[in-house]
Scaffold this motif. Structure first.
Motif, PDB file in Angstrom:
ATOM      1  N   GLN A 203       0.830  -1.209   0.000  1.00 38.20           N
ATOM      2  CA  GLN A 203       0.000   0.000   0.000  1.00 38.20           C
ATOM      3  C   GLN A 203       0.863   1.258   0.000  1.00 38.20           C
ATOM      4  OE1 GLN A 203      -3.508   0.451   2.536  1.00 38.20           O
ATOM      5  NE2 GLN A 203      -2.783   2.453   3.230  1.00 38.20           N
ATOM      6  N   TYR A 207       0.891   4.215  -2.875  1.00 40.26           N
ATOM      7  CA  TYR A 207      -0.229   5.011  -2.357  1.00 40.26           C
ATOM      8  C   TYR A 207      -0.513   6.271  -3.151  1.00 40.26           C
ATOM      9  CZ  TYR A 207      -3.541   6.257   1.303  1.00 40.26           C
ATOM     10  OH  TYR A 207      -4.688   6.520   2.006  1.00 40.26           O
ATOM     11  N   ASN A 244      -6.441   2.925  -4.155  1.00 38.70           N
ATOM     12  CA  ASN A 244      -6.151   1.987  -3.068  1.00 38.70           C
ATOM     13  C   ASN A 244      -7.486   1.606  -2.429  1.00 38.70           C
ATOM     14  OD1 ASN A 244      -3.787   0.875  -1.257  1.00 38.70           O
ATOM     15  ND2 ASN A 244      -5.390   1.529   0.164  1.00 38.70           N
TER      16      ASN A 244
END
Ligand code: SP5
Ligand code: ZN
Length: 341
Positions: A203, A207, A244
């Motif tokens: 992540q 991001y 995301n």
């Protein structure tokens, strides 16, 4: 489908980790990969190949030079100080401290870690380097036109960010592969992380980017490791806003809940329209996993593979977690068999 695998994973076999206030044998052990490999062969899903060596360049597209330098030199420096036991960090630049990289090895370890679950041993660098090459070899197979491949990586990677290790992870194999796909001409890559734990490293790496869509299904950080990332309101930043997706689930979630989350993730991936799909394949969602709380049963992993296959994308499966050692092979290979139909 082809499986890529290296025996080098055996070079990383740390002595222990803290569990309930006691130093216990590591959950992340060599037998995990042995069981998956044995099941790949037992079910005869395809050939098993050794990785090619793509060198450090694709790894350095994701990880910083300081971080890679530390990982490569840490054991030698630690041993030169007269140590023989595993190297572990103990002090971290948490809130209210200054995140300036120190000169000493122990300080650098804390600078490059977020927990004490990524020990460094004599063979750790070679093992994590080869694990990344296993992933890259799977990527090359997809790039050459294969519809699917399995990278039997160990150590896993999804908790590692650009310059911080943790959670049994050192090099983020799936992130390295995603970048390799883009560098070779893909416009969009999707990562579906089905490991029980939130893939905080993956992540964080992507991001603020819109060329990699990251979807995570996991135990909510409100009660589960890694505790400090993985909430539903983390949707990306800047250009990455909307790219995301976190689907944190309650403790004890079984296939009814988990499968619904997978449906949501797959619909978002389909809407994104990736050229390639990468699956961070952790099977610690299994009901008998010793460190997890979800309640998936072995046949559920067939359904998981079927749903992923319905996306119709070239797909690389990259091994992450799973600690019910006797069943990890059955569950991981069930996903692959469900995918193959
Ligand atoms: C790749 C991966 O799956 N990494 C997971 C790392 C989790 N490590 C810390 C786990 C601590 C969980 N607490 C144990 C509870 C035992 N009942
Ligand atoms: Zn996990």
């Amino acid at each position: 489908m082809l499986t890529f695998y290296s025996d080098d994973h055996r070079l990383h076999h740390a002595q222990g980790e803290m569990v309930g206030g006691e130093f216990k044998p590591c959950f992340e052990m060599p037998a995990r990969a042995d069981h998956v490999l044995a099941r790949v062969r037992e079910r005869d899903i395809g050939e098993v190949l050794a990785p090619r060596d793509f060198g450090l360049t694709p790894i350095a597209r994701i990880h910083t030079a300081d971080y890679l330098d530390f990982l490569q030199k840490a054991w030698a420096g630690w041993a030169a100080q007269g140590n023989t036991a595993d190297f572990l960090p103990g002090v971290f630049p948490a809130r209210h401290l200054r995140a300036k990289r120190p000169n000493d090895l122990y300080g650098q370890y804390g600078f490059h870690s977020f927990d004490c679950f990524a020990p460094i041993t004599a063979g750790t660098w070679q093992a994590v380097y080869s694990s990344a090459q296993v992933a890259l070899s799977g990527q090359a197979e997809i790039a050459a036109g294969a519809h699917s491949a399995f990278a039997l990586c160990r150590p896993p990677g999804h908790h590692a960010s650009a310059d911080v290790m943790g959670g049994y992870c050192y090099l983020n194999n799936v992130a390295i592969v995603a970048q390799a796909c883009l560098d070779q001409g893909a416009a969009r890559v999707a990562i579906l992380d089905v490991d029980y734990h939130h893939g905080n490293g993956t992540q964080s790496i992507f991001y603020d980017r819109d060329d990699v869509f990251v979807a995570n299904i996991h135990g909510s950080p409100s009660f589960e490791y890694p505790h400090f990332l993985g909430y539903a309101d983390e949707a990306g930043a800047g250009r990455g806003e909307g790219f995301n997706l976190n689907l944190p689930l309650a403790a004890g979630s079984a296939w009814d809940i988990w499968g619904a989350a997978l449906e949501t993730a797959c619909q978002r991936i389909a809407a994104y329209g990736p050229d390639v799909l990468l699956v961070s394949l952790g099977v610690d969602t299994y009901q008998n996993d010793p460190i997890s709380s979800f309640k998936l049963d072995s046949p559920d992993y067939l359904r998981m593979g079927e749903r992923i296959a319905a996306l119709g994308k070239p797909t690389l499966f990259v091994m992450e977690g799973g600690y019910a050692v006797a069943e990890i092979g059955i569950n991981a290979v069930n996903v692959l068999e469900g995918f193959q139909g």
